[in-house]
Design a protein around this motif. Structure first.
Motif, mmCIF file in Angstrom:
data_model
loop_
_atom_site.group_PDB
_atom_site.id
_atom_site.type_symbol
_atom_site.label_atom_id
_atom_site.label_comp_id
_atom_site.label_asym_id
_atom_site.label_seq_id
_atom_site.Cartn_x
_atom_site.Cartn_y
_atom_site.Cartn_z
ATOM 1 N N THR A 55 0.928 -1.276 -0.046
ATOM 2 C CA THR A 55 0.019 -0.143 0.055
ATOM 3 C C THR A 55 0.962 1.172 -0.090
ATOM 4 N N ALA A 58 2.148 1.739 -3.372
ATOM 5 C CA ALA A 58 1.195 2.208 -4.472
ATOM 6 C C ALA A 58 0.816 3.568 -4.241
ATOM 7 N N GLU A 59 0.664 3.929 -2.909
ATOM 8 C CA GLU A 59 0.232 5.355 -2.612
ATOM 9 C C GLU A 59 1.506 6.523 -3.183
ATOM 10 N N ILE A 115 -7.804 6.041 -3.542
ATOM 11 C CA ILE A 115 -7.679 4.682 -3.047
ATOM 12 C C ILE A 115 -9.307 4.317 -2.466
ATOM 13 N N THR A 148 -3.755 8.602 -10.116
ATOM 14 C CA THR A 148 -3.468 7.145 -9.733
ATOM 15 C C THR A 148 -4.695 6.584 -9.324
ATOM 16 N N VAL A 150 -5.916 3.450 -6.983
ATOM 17 C CA VAL A 150 -5.325 2.063 -6.217
ATOM 18 C C VAL A 150 -6.717 1.360 -5.819
ATOM 19 N N ASP A 152 -6.893 -1.234 -3.235
ATOM 20 C CA ASP A 152 -6.375 -1.780 -2.199
ATOM 21 C C ASP A 152 -6.836 -3.033 -1.823
ATOM 22 N N VAL A 196 -3.458 0.653 -10.046
ATOM 23 C CA VAL A 196 -2.613 -0.318 -9.388
ATOM 24 C C VAL A 196 -3.670 -1.103 -8.410
ATOM 25 N N SER A 198 -3.431 -3.802 -5.688
ATOM 26 C CA SER A 198 -2.663 -4.334 -4.606
ATOM 27 C C SER A 198 -3.380 -5.277 -3.611
#
Length: 332
Positions: A55, A58-59, A115, A148, A150, A152, A196, A198
């Motif tokens: 994480t 990714a951040e 996210i 971006t 993400v 998660d 992304v 994750s």
């Protein structure tokens, strides 16, 4: 407009990538992969056991994307309004950095970092109609354009990973997404973000080989070596203002060896947070010692708490004339 802005004006180099990830201890091979991901803006499937820093990696990818972008406050299609700008996901550039003359229907923001985790459902990927306000709210992937996105803890959402991947297999390939209005009309919107995924689950349990081939890049974050672990520990201790010496570090590493426990990248931070709590509670100088390490270790990894483990009694010897009494704790 969005397609033009999605491509950063400058390519990332190893120096800019190191700067973006300066607070993490990562192998050079992973930094190289991340640099290729940033420049190509292809999706990344990031795997690894829990606690290895997926994480955190990714951040920070978004920090390596330079420049600001313009987005509309809202868009109108056939009389239907879709709100795009969101103060929760978008950070507006200060007025000093914004041109004096510009179209007021647009706002200059930092590249967004959106996210989403276990709360994600398939309905969240579509337009949300507000009957009270009489407009649509753009889905999170639309709000992440130019930045971006993400996903998660992928695989732990309230929607199956196969359904979510099927929903995005076309957008990931063609860079366009299709959303539906209440009237049934389909509209085409840009899908211009770096995505992304994750997860700490097995790739084979989440997606088939056909989909994994469509992923731009795949990387696995491995647990740190003892040398990398010590470097993470030193950096984390420095940022918290905690003093330490080599004896304390050797004691910590010995605990891992005795219990045959796998080191994880998150553990130095977590242990030092508990050491700080102990020092504050006991009013002692913020310092890492073997004794405090052992207390933090038990609090973090779990340990039983019994009177037998305390080599003292709760009672005190008291002298009252001729009689001495010693009280013992009541064991239940």
């Amino acid at each position: 407009m969005m397609r033009l802005q999605a491509i950063p004006s400058q390519h990332a180099s190893i120096e800019t990538v190191r700067t973006a990830f300066h607070d993490l201890v990562l192998p050079d091979s992973l930094l190289q992969t991340l640099g290729c991901v940033i420049n190509s803006r292809r999706s990344l499937f990031l795997t690894g056991m829990a606690g290895t820093g997926k994480t955190a990696v990714a951040e920070r990818i978004n920090a390596a994307l330079p420049g600001a972008i313009w987005i509309p406050y809202a868009v109108e299609i056939d009389g239907q309004v879709i709100r795009v700008y969101d103060t929760h996901n978008h950070r507006k550039i200060s007025d000093e950095m914004t041109p004096a003359e510009y179209d007021r229907r647009w706002v200059l923001i930092e590249r967004p970092l959106v996210i989403v985790g276990g709360e994600l459902t398939l309905e969240n990927t579509d337009l949300v109609w507000s009957s009270a306000s009489r407009f649509y709210e753009a889905p999170f992937q639309m709000k992440s354009n130019g930045g971006t996105l993400v996903i998660d803890d992928f695989g732990r959402q309230r929607v199956s990973p196969q359904e979510l991947l099927n929903r995005w297999i076309v957008p990931l390939e063609r860079r366009v997404d299709y959303l539906a209005l209440n009237t049934g009309k389909k509209i085409e919107v840009p899908f211009e973000q770096l995505v992304v995924f994750s997860t700490n689950l097995s790739e084979s349990d989440l997606a088939d080989e056909a989909f994994l081939r469509r992923m731009g890049y795949r990387a696995r974050v491995e647990p740190p070596t003892p040398t990398a672990y010590v470097e993470i520990f030193k950096r984390a201790a420095y940022t918290r203002g905690l003093k330490f010496d080599q004896r304390s570090i050797d004691h910590l590493l010995n605990n891992y060896m005795i219990e045959k426990r796998q080191m994880k990248g998150c553990e130095p931070r977590d242990l030092l947070d508990r050491i700080t709590d102990i020092c504050v509670f006991e009013g002692r100088t913020p310092e890492v010692t073997p004794k405090v390490i052992d207390i933090a270790w038990r609090n973090y990894f779990g340990a039983s708490h019994s009177f037998a483990s305390e080599k003292r009694t709760t009672g005190e010897l008291r002298t009252t004339g001729e009689l001495q009494l010693q009280t013992e704790p009541l064991e239940l």
